[in-house]
Design a protein around this motif. Structure first.
Motif, PDB file in Angstrom:
ATOM      1  N   MET A 136       0.722  -1.182   0.069  1.00 32.65           N
ATOM      2  CA  MET A 136      -0.121   0.073  -0.084  1.00 32.65           C
ATOM      3  C   MET A 136       0.888   1.105  -0.003  1.00 32.65           C
ATOM      4  O   MET A 136       1.719   1.326   0.837  1.00 32.65           O
ATOM      5  CB  MET A 136      -0.999  -0.014   1.218  1.00 32.65           C
ATOM      6  N   CYS A 137       0.761   2.331  -0.938  1.00 34.80           N
ATOM      7  CA  CYS A 137       1.099   3.577  -1.214  1.00 34.80           C
ATOM      8  C   CYS A 137       0.639   4.635  -0.482  1.00 34.80           C
ATOM      9  O   CYS A 137      -0.653   4.748  -0.667  1.00 34.80           O
ATOM     10  CB  CYS A 137       1.722   3.652  -2.462  1.00 34.80           C
ATOM     11  N   TYR A 138       1.202   5.127   0.503  1.00 37.24           N
ATOM     12  CA  TYR A 138       0.750   6.421   0.841  1.00 37.24           C
ATOM     13  C   TYR A 138       1.668   7.587   0.853  1.00 37.24           C
ATOM     14  O   TYR A 138       2.789   7.567   0.675  1.00 37.24           O
ATOM     15  CB  TYR A 138       0.522   6.122   2.412  1.00 37.24           C
ATOM     16  N   THR A 139       1.040   8.868   1.113  1.00 42.58           N
ATOM     17  CA  THR A 139       1.947  10.344   1.183  1.00 42.58           C
ATOM     18  C   THR A 139       2.833   9.904   2.486  1.00 42.58           C
ATOM     19  O   THR A 139       2.247   9.225   3.513  1.00 42.58           O
ATOM     20  CB  THR A 139       1.083  11.385   1.274  1.00 42.58           C
ATOM     21  N   ALA A 140       3.996  10.053   2.579  1.00 49.16           N
ATOM     22  CA  ALA A 140       5.071  10.022   3.580  1.00 49.16           C
ATOM     23  C   ALA A 140       4.196  10.360   5.081  1.00 49.16           C
ATOM     24  O   ALA A 140       3.617  11.661   5.028  1.00 49.16           O
ATOM     25  CB  ALA A 140       6.102  10.612   3.564  1.00 49.16           C
ATOM     26  N   GLY A 141       4.068   9.655   6.008  1.00 46.90           N
ATOM     27  CA  GLY A 141       3.480   9.934   7.170  1.00 46.90           C
ATOM     28  C   GLY A 141       2.030  10.083   7.084  1.00 46.90           C
ATOM     29  O   GLY A 141       1.409   9.762   8.478  1.00 46.90           O
ATOM     30  N   GLU A 142       1.338   9.636   6.185  1.00 44.39           N
ATOM     31  CA  GLU A 142      -0.142   9.325   6.237  1.00 44.39           C
ATOM     32  C   GLU A 142      -0.551   8.140   7.016  1.00 44.39           C
ATOM     33  O   GLU A 142      -1.560   8.191   7.669  1.00 44.39           O
ATOM     34  CB  GLU A 142      -0.508   9.441   4.808  1.00 44.39           C
ATOM     35  N   PHE A 143       0.332   7.155   6.909  1.00 44.69           N
ATOM     36  CA  PHE A 143       0.040   5.871   7.455  1.00 44.69           C
ATOM     37  C   PHE A 143       0.871   5.867   8.802  1.00 44.69           C
ATOM     38  O   PHE A 143       1.880   6.155   8.729  1.00 44.69           O
ATOM     39  CB  PHE A 143       0.372   4.732   6.582  1.00 44.69           C
ATOM     40  N   ARG A 144       0.406   5.673   9.854  1.00 42.41           N
ATOM     41  CA  ARG A 144       1.028   5.933  11.297  1.00 42.41           C
ATOM     42  C   ARG A 144       1.464   4.563  11.403  1.00 42.41           C
ATOM     43  O   ARG A 144       0.890   3.585  11.689  1.00 42.41           O
ATOM     44  CB  ARG A 144       0.097   6.115  12.408  1.00 42.41           C
ATOM     45  N   VAL A 145       2.899   4.332  11.258  1.00 38.83           N
ATOM     46  CA  VAL A 145       3.644   2.950  11.769  1.00 38.83           C
ATOM     47  C   VAL A 145       3.597   2.987  13.363  1.00 38.83           C
ATOM     48  O   VAL A 145       3.829   4.057  13.993  1.00 38.83           O
ATOM     49  CB  VAL A 145       4.967   2.744  11.151  1.00 38.83           C
TER      50      VAL A 145
END
Length: 144
Positions: free
Chosen positions: A47-56
């Motif tokens: 899954m590709c997201y804008t950097a930081g959009e998905f909280r690891v």
């Protein structure tokens, strides 16, 4: 190419078609990140997201950083620790093929989707990686 783990064998790379799609998405959305989905609705898709959009979280493993020509910032690729346990013996290549992307992944409207291709590490690669720590989402290192 990945630089986060120095000279260790790469756990993650990209195919040329993925590089082209990544360049397109970066121009439209800015810096990117990937999280390797664990299945269910997304079918184990990257899954590709804008950097930081998905909280690891602390239970996510940084597989590596992708360095793509014409993309300024390295792209971090994450996977859950639980899933990493299954994939730790595997080299992953992110590729792109025609089709519809999954869920909230940025490529969905582009008419392409990211997929993974994989192979087992060679005996030599496995020996080099054995006992080496991985970086977790909370910044800690852990031998898995």
């Amino acid at each position: 190419m990945s630089t986060i783990y120095g000279t260790l064998p790469l756990r993650i790379e990209t195919a040329p078609a993925a590089n082209d799609l990544i360049r397109t998405l970066t121009k439209a959305h800015g810096p990117l990140m990937f999280h390797q989905s664990g299945g269910c609705c997304d079918g184990s898709a990257p899954m590709c997201y804008t950097a930081g959009e998905f909280r690891v979280g602390g239970a996510d493993v940084l597989l590596g950083e992708l360095v793509i020509d014409e993309v300024e910032e390295p792209i971090k690729v994450w996977i859950s620790l639980e899933q990493f346990e299954y994939w730790k013996h595997t080299h992953i290549t992110i590729d792109a093929v025609p089709g519809r992307g999954g869920g909230f992944s940025l490529e969905t409207p582009e008419g392409q989707r990211f997929i993974i291709r994989s192979r087992l590490f060679t005996d030599e690669e496995a020996l080099e990686l054995a006992g080496q720590p991985v970086r977790l989402g909370n910044g800690e290192s852990k031998v898995v």
